[in-house]
Write a protein that holds these residues in place. Sequence first.
Motif, short mmCIF file in Angstrom:
data_model
loop_
_atom_site.label_atom_id
_atom_site.label_comp_id
_atom_site.label_asym_id
_atom_site.label_seq_id
_atom_site.Cartn_x
_atom_site.Cartn_y
_atom_site.Cartn_z
N SER A 122 0.83 -1.20 0.00
CA SER A 122 0.00 0.00 0.00
C SER A 122 0.87 1.25 0.00
CB SER A 122 -0.89 0.00 1.24
OG SER A 122 -1.49 1.26 1.44
N MET A 123 0.27 2.36 -0.44
CA MET A 123 0.95 3.66 -0.37
C MET A 123 1.03 4.19 1.05
SD MET A 123 2.23 5.04 -3.12
CE MET A 123 2.06 6.83 -3.00
N VAL A 124 0.23 3.65 1.97
CA VAL A 124 0.33 4.04 3.38
C VAL A 124 1.70 3.61 3.88
CG1 VAL A 124 -0.65 3.76 5.69
CG2 VAL A 124 -2.16 3.82 3.68
N LYS A 125 2.52 4.56 4.30
CA LYS A 125 3.95 4.25 4.50
C LYS A 125 4.20 3.19 5.58
CE LYS A 125 5.18 7.95 7.79
NZ LYS A 125 6.02 9.15 8.00
N GLY A 126 3.33 3.11 6.57
CA GLY A 126 3.51 2.13 7.62
C GLY A 126 3.38 0.69 7.14
N HIS A 127 2.72 0.52 5.99
CA HIS A 127 2.54 -0.83 5.47
C HIS A 127 3.88 -1.47 5.13
CE1 HIS A 127 0.52 -3.73 2.42
NE2 HIS A 127 0.53 -4.24 3.62
N LYS A 128 4.73 -0.75 4.42
CA LYS A 128 6.05 -1.27 4.07
C LYS A 128 6.88 -1.57 5.32
CE LYS A 128 10.22 -0.31 1.36
NZ LYS A 128 11.15 -0.74 2.42
N VAL A 129 6.76 -0.72 6.32
CA VAL A 129 7.52 -0.90 7.55
C VAL A 129 7.19 -2.24 8.20
CG1 VAL A 129 7.93 0.01 9.88
CG2 VAL A 129 7.75 1.59 7.94
N ILE A 130 5.89 -2.54 8.29
CA ILE A 130 5.48 -3.80 8.93
C ILE A 130 5.82 -5.00 8.03
CG2 ILE A 130 3.57 -5.14 9.88
CD1 ILE A 130 2.21 -2.55 10.59
N LEU A 131 5.59 -4.88 6.73
CA LEU A 131 5.93 -5.98 5.82
C LEU A 131 7.42 -6.30 5.91
CD1 LEU A 131 3.89 -5.18 2.57
CD2 LEU A 131 3.40 -6.92 4.29
N ASP A 132 8.25 -5.26 5.95
CA ASP A 132 9.70 -5.49 6.05
C ASP A 132 10.06 -6.17 7.36
OD1 ASP A 132 10.04 -4.32 3.59
OD2 ASP A 132 10.84 -2.42 4.34
N ALA A 133 9.41 -5.74 8.44
CA ALA A 133 9.68 -6.33 9.75
C ALA A 133 9.30 -7.81 9.79
CB ALA A 133 8.93 -5.57 10.84
N LEU A 134 8.25 -8.17 9.05
CA LEU A 134 7.79 -9.57 8.99
C LEU A 134 8.47 -10.35 7.86
CD1 LEU A 134 3.94 -9.04 9.58
CD2 LEU A 134 5.65 -9.79 11.25
N ASN A 135 9.32 -9.66 7.11
CA ASN A 135 10.03 -10.27 5.98
C ASN A 135 9.05 -10.84 4.96
OD1 ASN A 135 12.39 -10.94 4.55
ND2 ASN A 135 12.47 -12.99 5.44
N LEU A 136 8.00 -10.07 4.66
CA LEU A 136 7.01 -10.46 3.65
C LEU A 136 7.16 -9.56 2.44
CD1 LEU A 136 3.59 -11.07 5.47
CD2 LEU A 136 4.91 -12.73 4.15
N ARG A 137 7.41 -10.16 1.29
CA ARG A 137 7.54 -9.39 0.06
C ARG A 137 6.18 -9.25 -0.61
NH1 ARG A 137 11.49 -10.62 -5.17
NH2 ARG A 137 10.49 -9.10 -6.57
N PRO A 138 5.76 -8.03 -0.92
CA PRO A 138 4.48 -7.88 -1.62
C PRO A 138 4.57 -8.35 -3.06
CG PRO A 138 5.58 -5.75 -1.42
CD PRO A 138 6.40 -6.73 -0.63
N ILE A 139 3.47 -8.90 -3.56
CA ILE A 139 3.44 -9.38 -4.93
C ILE A 139 3.29 -8.22 -5.91
CG2 ILE A 139 2.12 -10.79 -6.58
CD1 ILE A 139 1.42 -12.64 -4.22
N LEU A 140 2.44 -7.25 -5.57
CA LEU A 140 2.19 -6.10 -6.43
C LEU A 140 2.56 -4.80 -5.72
CD1 LEU A 140 -1.37 -7.01 -7.82
CD2 LEU A 140 0.84 -7.39 -8.95
N ASP A 141 2.84 -3.77 -6.51
CA ASP A 141 3.10 -2.43 -5.97
C ASP A 141 2.54 -1.44 -6.98
OD1 ASP A 141 3.98 -0.11 -4.86
OD2 ASP A 141 6.07 -0.72 -4.63
N LEU A 142 1.26 -1.08 -6.79
CA LEU A 142 0.52 -0.30 -7.78
C LEU A 142 0.09 1.08 -7.26
CD1 LEU A 142 -1.73 -3.20 -9.13
CD2 LEU A 142 0.36 -2.31 -10.16
N ASN A 143 0.74 1.55 -6.19
CA ASN A 143 0.38 2.85 -5.60
C ASN A 143 -1.07 2.91 -5.13
OD1 ASN A 143 2.97 3.65 -6.12
ND2 ASN A 143 2.46 5.02 -7.82
N MET A 144 -1.58 1.76 -4.69
CA MET A 144 -2.96 1.70 -4.20
C MET A 144 -3.02 1.98 -2.71
SD MET A 144 -4.17 -1.69 -6.32
CE MET A 144 -5.77 -1.80 -5.51
N ARG A 145 -4.18 2.44 -2.23
CA ARG A 145 -4.38 2.66 -0.80
C ARG A 145 -5.85 2.54 -0.43
NH1 ARG A 145 -1.40 7.64 0.01
NH2 ARG A 145 -1.85 7.28 2.20
#
Length: 347
Positions: free
Chosen positions: A284-307
């Motif tokens: 998601s474009m919500v910046k905290g989303h990347k922070v949590i995904l990185d902490a959980l070591n989860l790679r997103p499948i898509l990155d489409l600037n959605m929110r």
Amino acid sequence: MMNIEEEFLKQQILERLNNLTKPIKSLGYLEDIVLKIGLIQGKIIPDLPKDKRVYIFAADHGVAANGVSAYPKQVTYQMVLNFLNGGAAINVFSRHVGAKVYVVDAGIDGDFDVKNDYFISAKIGYGTNDFTKGPAMSREQAEKCIEYGRKIAKEAIESGADLLVVGDMGIGNTTTASAIAVSFGFDIDEILDIGTFIDKDGLKRKRKAIQKAIEINNPDKNDPVDVLAKVGGFCFGQMAGFILKSAEEKIPVLIDGFPTTAGLLLAWNMDHNVLRYVFAGHRSMVKGHKVILDALNLRPILDLNMRLGEGTGAVLSIPIIEAAIKMIGEMSTFESAGVSKGVDQVK
């Protein structure tokens, strides 16, 4: 940690991937996706999902009274009707990928007089309390949220669901998700962002609400149920229970944006094993989303600037997962195609 059988299966899947007519790892993350699906299903060549379902967990939040969103809380109720009438983005995308959409009333401030097979009443209460003034809910309600979420997943799986998507709807969701993340030790400056488009004053109100909630309630980061009760929401607890049960039953789960990932964060703090069954549909474009995904070591499948939320990003990633499954099942091997191997395949 994988057991001996899982390690052996992993090597078999990798051997299959490395013998397809392509350079090793040339299909990148698609190969990681199908490896994970194969391990979940216990198969070298996984089956395509036959019963794809989206579950949108909807609820109201007392914190919305503090002006943390651009929309009034009535929108939660109105959007549930929109979902049931098939008019939201999640409905359009789900029809496109062949997924069914279920809507869960986890705690909306209003009653629904609807008869619809895709509506699930699991109401814990009519919205949470304003957590800037005290706990969002009682511990008993928090435990009931998790129980209800597990029950919904159980019923879905028993009726045939083999790929599950977690979606969310609720005015104040990103504020609640942020409070959950901060409770678990994330820096508010790395997490805080807009969900709907609010101005600088609105963002200040959001920060103040989160900080006040943490100060007043003092959630215990070592007790996920306490975090849920103090600063969570009914939909977040149900999402956590839903993910926990899906993982226990070895059914892959796709999470969507920031709020659903906060639900995952609750589940992960209850059982780290859930990540073996979870895919991040998008970033998601919500910046905290990347922070949590990185902490959980989860790679997103898509990155489409959605929110948007609702499960939209997660649903759009389903064809990528299906393509990965078709790749390992339908591509020829070097031997079957009579193609010479490259130096990367020859040992």
